[in-house]
Structures are given as C-alpha cells and as structure tokens.
Design a protein around this motif. Structure first.
Motif, mmCIF file in Angstrom:
data_model
loop_
_atom_site.group_PDB
_atom_site.id
_atom_site.type_symbol
_atom_site.label_atom_id
_atom_site.label_comp_id
_atom_site.label_asym_id
_atom_site.label_seq_id
_atom_site.Cartn_x
_atom_site.Cartn_y
_atom_site.Cartn_z
ATOM 1 N N GLU A 252 41.365 42.987 39.170
ATOM 2 C CA GLU A 252 40.996 42.273 37.954
ATOM 3 C C GLU A 252 41.134 43.149 36.719
ATOM 4 O OE1 GLU A 252 36.733 43.692 39.324
ATOM 5 O OE2 GLU A 252 38.594 43.094 40.321
ATOM 6 N N THR A 253 41.368 42.501 35.571
ATOM 7 C CA THR A 253 41.385 43.236 34.297
ATOM 8 C C THR A 253 40.293 42.752 33.349
ATOM 9 O OG1 THR A 253 42.971 41.687 33.300
ATOM 10 C CG2 THR A 253 43.874 43.614 34.465
ATOM 11 N N GLN A 254 39.592 41.666 33.712
ATOM 12 C CA GLN A 254 38.553 41.102 32.854
ATOM 13 C C GLN A 254 37.173 41.439 33.407
ATOM 14 O OE1 GLN A 254 39.509 39.557 29.978
ATOM 15 N NE2 GLN A 254 41.559 40.163 30.674
ATOM 16 N N PRO A 255 36.209 41.730 32.548
ATOM 17 C CA PRO A 255 34.851 42.036 33.014
ATOM 18 C C PRO A 255 34.119 40.780 33.483
ATOM 19 C CG PRO A 255 34.912 42.024 30.634
ATOM 20 C CD PRO A 255 36.338 41.851 31.076
ATOM 21 N N LYS B 237 41.954 38.113 35.364
ATOM 22 C CA LYS B 237 40.776 37.375 35.838
ATOM 23 C C LYS B 237 39.636 38.361 36.005
ATOM 24 C CE LYS B 237 42.778 33.307 36.687
ATOM 25 N NZ LYS B 237 42.347 32.028 36.070
ATOM 26 N N ASN B 238 38.409 37.825 36.090
ATOM 27 C CA ASN B 238 37.298 38.700 36.423
ATOM 28 C C ASN B 238 37.168 38.808 37.947
ATOM 29 O OD1 ASN B 238 35.645 36.557 37.502
ATOM 30 N ND2 ASN B 238 35.046 35.989 35.411
ATOM 31 N N PHE C 253 44.392 42.762 49.667
ATOM 32 C CA PHE C 253 43.152 43.225 49.052
ATOM 33 C C PHE C 253 43.038 42.613 47.658
ATOM 34 C CE2 PHE C 253 44.216 46.861 51.908
ATOM 35 C CZ PHE C 253 43.082 46.816 52.723
ATOM 36 N N LEU C 254 42.021 41.806 47.448
ATOM 37 C CA LEU C 254 41.738 41.207 46.142
ATOM 38 C C LEU C 254 40.495 41.875 45.570
ATOM 39 C CD1 LEU C 254 42.236 37.538 47.325
ATOM 40 C CD2 LEU C 254 43.647 38.619 45.577
ATOM 41 N N GLY C 255 40.688 42.780 44.632
ATOM 42 C CA GLY C 255 39.547 43.452 44.009
ATOM 43 C C GLY C 255 38.700 44.221 45.004
#
Length: 553
Positions: free
Chosen positions: A198-201, A227-228, A138-140
């Motif tokens: 992700e941790t970036q908006p 990454k966003n 699962f990616l995001g």
C-alpha cells in the motif's frame, strides 16, 4: 455474525478433478470472507475469490479463517504464529490439499502465517505441501514487522495486546529470521512470489512500509498500489489491477512445464489403491497426473509422465523384511523434476525405434523378447542396448532421453510412500506380476503367471506409473555399487571409475522373482561382458527391460 474458522470452500471446479487449489489467508483482525469483500460483507459471495473460481478453469478456491484479534477486547483466543501455522497445515491435510498444485493469496499477517506453515512442513517432512506449493501472493505483508503493531502496543493502557500483535512488531527478530529462511529456500522449493504494498495510510498510519513489504526475493519487484492496508486486498471489480495481476500470476504458476518446444502436457486420471499386511485393499483414491506423448512412427506412441521435484529417504532400514546391507545407509536425496515412461518400454515401441531411427553407436535386434506381444514389455535387452535406444530417441527429438538414475527410479516408484511397496505393506498377484507362490507379509499366496503381462495391467502408483513392481527388471543408468556409502544426494547417476565386468543396476523385480525382490528399495545388478566390442549378457534367466527418462527442458 460469528467469525469463520478453518478451511472454507468458496468455489469448486465443476469436475471433481481440479487442476489446482487456491487458498486465501487473511491477516490480523481479518475474516475468511469479509477481508476479501469490497463491501466487507460476510454473507455475500460476489467477491474476487469467487471471480477467480469462475474465471480460472480447473481451480478449487478456499479461504482459511482463524482468530487473530489485535486486542483482547473481543477475544483471548489468538495463538502464536507457530501454532497457527500447525493449525493451517492440519486443515490442509484434512481436506487433502497438497495432491494438486497450490497457490496462496495472503494479506498482512496471513503471508507470515503461510511462510511459517511452509517452514513447519519442512520440519515435519510434509513433502506434498512443499512440492505442490507453486506460488504465494503477498498483499501488504510485513515481512519485518508492522508499524501498527507498535502503535497498538503503545496504547495498551486501553487494551491488552494479543500474542499476534506482539509477533508483528516492526523489526522483530523472529520475523527477520523467518524471512531469511524464506529467501534462502524459495528458489530451491520452486515457489513463485508476487508482492503488492500500500501507499496510502490507514487512519493516518502507513501500516506496512515499502521496506517491510519487500521480502527481498531476487528478480521479484514489489508493486505499489494506491490503496490503504485494509482496501489493498479488496479489488472492486475484475478489471482492477490487483485482480488482473493475481489472475495472471496464477496462470503463470500453473503453466505446463516447458518440455522440448511444442510438447504440451495433458492430464490423465487413475485410481490408486493401498493394501494392508493381508493384501486387502483398505483405501481407493482418485488421482491425476500430467503426461505427453511422442510419436515413434508406425502408429506407436511413447507416453512420458511428469514427475515433480521432491526429497525422499532412499534405501530401507534393518526392520524392513528382506532388506539387506545393499540398501543402506538410508540417506536423503533431492530429486529435480523429470519425465519417466508411463509404462515399461513395449515390444512395439522397441521395434518402432529400432526400425525407424538411425543407429547412433550400435545395432539393435528388433525382436529380442522371449514372451511375444506388442503391448508386452521388451525383455532380454542388455544395458548397452537400452542406452542405444535412448540415444536414438535423443537424436530424433533433439532432447535428452536416458535411463533413470537409481535415485530417480526409487523416488518415482515410491511416489511419496515409505512402505515396502507403493501399494502399502505388501503386494498380491492382483496388483503385480511376480512369483506369487511366495509371500511377503500376511497375504495369501496368489497366481504365478510364469510370463510377462501387457503393460498397464495393474493399478498405478500416485505418480501415475504402471508396473513399478514386477513384470520385468528395469535398467538404471548407474554402475552397480554394493552399498550407499558415498552415494550422491542430488539424484544423479552414480558412476564408477573402473567397472570391468559391466555391472549395472536394475530395479523393480520381474515376473519370476519373489515379492521381497520387488520392493521399492530392492537393488540388484546384471553383468555384461565385452568381447571384441560385442556386449553379451551373462545371465539369460534374468529378464531385463527398462523405461526411459527425459529431462525437463
């Protein structure tokens, strides 16, 4: 460029017998190619699905493309999640995915789609997909909904939102229920899970927050990536954290099953045939299974085939020809993975164990069979002798060998089929050794050989097992019961508190039985009497052998 839809093959294993399939599934507003491309190109295959195909030997790489627009500016073709899941399930079936292990790599809504697809597979009894799915990345994935979906909905004055966006709203009850189903079923289904978030908006919005990205699977720790949401699924190189992590995850999902220390599994290939009621072959298909060999001494090996876990309906309905009350009530049984002899135990294997391995509980005759031949099945063996054979193997190897339960035997014989025989609607003397002077369906009469044949003389079933119909009867571990009322549903041996006449179950039919008694569901018993601690078979006319089962350590 138009959107790519359906199941797209990215890379094929150079040998047609791939060991597994990896399927990429994109998310909202995605594309079967550009979603995974670091430069978002749709016509350039220098991206990580292809890298995996080159790095991981034996993999076929696929990408599933579907319409999932965020708004109706571009399209009005987005389908509800349930319909998309059914669509994916159909595409997998069209391309015969589910015959080998499967790993899904998903982004955003793609993870929800795969979870819903597995739920649909369970509902519609698509057992192969459930059994072969080994892992999901699962990616995001917004397991409880996404903030972006709420934002798009709030600006609907500019654009009508699609059904896909409606289903992705944060804290959606539908998504919570789906995730609860996945958490409940993932361990029983044997599916490994890997999670990145992700941790970036993205354009000022953290699309999927850490809480929503976490499906809540025990012992699965989500991995934060700087990454966003869009770039999370686009590794720039083969040295990136996501690429290396996913590659290792696939390796772990496809590792051979541990099987008693140093034992390693090897693949073998075979052809499976299906016949119609007239006994005519209507389909031929190449299959592959895994096995290991155990040296018994004297140059004799025992080959054990890996049988995957699964569920099946045990028994037969009243509509099946030759069925009777002993095969009812039909009931669902869950089977854990195990190993089963590729062939019925041969006379050479019997002698090797009898002559080379020490006695555990009883002496054994090294040559009990009427029809002689090293590669013919051993017969005229009673249940206690078969158990002693297994006990000696267990002592020798340090791992439990035993007779299969009736449920394990029928599951292994059927090999995911529901027809009277694993070959289809009937059998012929070209497919099995039995009394073919009688017929079962509309086939013509065949050869009645009146003796056993060397094991492996006829085509195997889809699990790679030979002679499951005919040749010699096979002992099971169960005490014989007249019907299935109260039968266990976990595949275990069914014992009786009181079995004074030593009635034990046997399966599969023999060289001298009529075809109806060779069916996958047919049950019979053999009596043994115990006189002064000596077990003697009552019916010498019935030729009984066996094959051994082994636990998966």
């Amino acid at each position: 460029m138009s959107k790519l839809t359906g199941l797209i093959k990215i890379s094929s294993h150079q040998d047609s017998f791939a060991k597994a399939d990896v399927v990429f599934v994109h998310g909202l507003g995605g594309n079967g190619i550009s979603t995974w491309h670091p430069k978002e190109k749709r016509d350039d295959y220098d991206f990580w699905p292809l890298w995996l195909g080159n790095d991981q030997l034996g993999l076929n790489i696929w990408s599933f493309g579907y319409d999932a627009e965020g708004t109706n500016w571009k399209s009005n073709s987005s389908m509800p999640l349930f319909d998309q899941a059914s669509n994916l399930l159909d595409w997998l079936n069209i391309h015969d995915l589910g015959k080998r292990p499967l790993v899904f790599i998903t982004h955003s809504m793609g993870g929800l789609l795969v979870k819903k697809m597995l739920s649909s597979a369970l509902t519609f009894q698509k057992q192969a997909i459930l059994e072969q799915t080994k892992g999901i990345v699962f990616l995001g994935t917004p397991h409880t909904g996404a903030n972006l979906a709420n934002l798009i909905d709030n600006i609907s004055v500019l654009a009508r939102t699609t059904v896909s966006v409606e289903e992705l709203k944060a804290h959606s009850p539908q998504l919570r229920e789906l995730n609860e189903w996945y958490r409940e079923k993932v361990r029983s289904l044997g599916i490994a899970t890997k999670v990145y978030y992700e941790t970036q908006p993205f354009k000022g919005i953290l699309v999927v927050d850490p809480d929503s990205a976490n499906p809540g699977i025990e012992k699965v720790k989500p991995v934060a990536i700087a990454k966003n949401h869009i770039d999370l699924c686009k590794p720039e190189s083969q040295n990136s954290q996501v690429y290396l992590g996913v590659r290792k995850f696939i390796d772990e999902c496809l590792k051979p099953i541990p099987s008693g220390g140093s034992t390693t599994l090897k693949p073998f290939r075979f052809e499976v045939v299906t016949v119609n009621k007239k006994g005519l072959i209507i389909n031929r298909e190449s299959q592959q299974a895994d096995y290991f060999t155990k040296d018994l001494g004297d140059g004799v090996d025992l080959e054990m085939v890996y049988i995957p876990k699964g569920r099946f309906l045990m028994g037969s309905s009243k509509s099946e020809s030759w069925s009777d009350y002993r095969e009812r009530p039909v009931h669902q049984v869950s089977i854990q993975p195990f190993f089963l002899g590729k062939y019925q135990v041969t006379q050479a294997q019997w002698r090797a164990v009898v002559n080379n391995l020490p006695k555990v509980n009883r002496d054994l005759d090294p040559d009990p069979s009427e029809f002689k031949g090293d590669n013919r099945p051993v017969e005229q063996v009673n249940w206690f002798d078969a158990v002693e054979f297994c006990d000696r193997l267990s002592e020798y190897t340090g791992t439990e060998y035993r007779l299969p339960s009736e449920a394990e035997w029928e599951y292994a014989c059927r090999a995911r089929t529901t027809t009277p025989f694993h070959y289809g609607e009937t059998i012929t003397s070209k497919l099995a050794n039995y009394n073919a002077s009688d017929t079962y369906a509309e086939e013509t009469k065949g050869e009645y050989r009146k003796e056993t044949t060397p094991v492996g003389s006829f085509p195997p079933n889809s699990f790679g097992l030979y002679d499951m119909h005919g040749n010699v009867w096979e002992w099971c571990g169960d005490d014989y019961h007249d019907h299935y009322k109260g039968a266990p549903t976990d595949g275990s041996v069914w014992s009786k508190y009181f079995n004074p006449f030593y009635h034990y179950s046997m399966r599969g039919g023999s060289w001298n039985t009529i075809p109806g008694e060779c069916r996958s569901a047919f049950r019979f018993y053999y009596s043994n009497v115990n006189v002064f601690n000596i077990n003697v078979s009552i019916f010498t006319v019935v030729k009984v052998g066996f094959r051994v089962a082994r636990v998966v350590a």
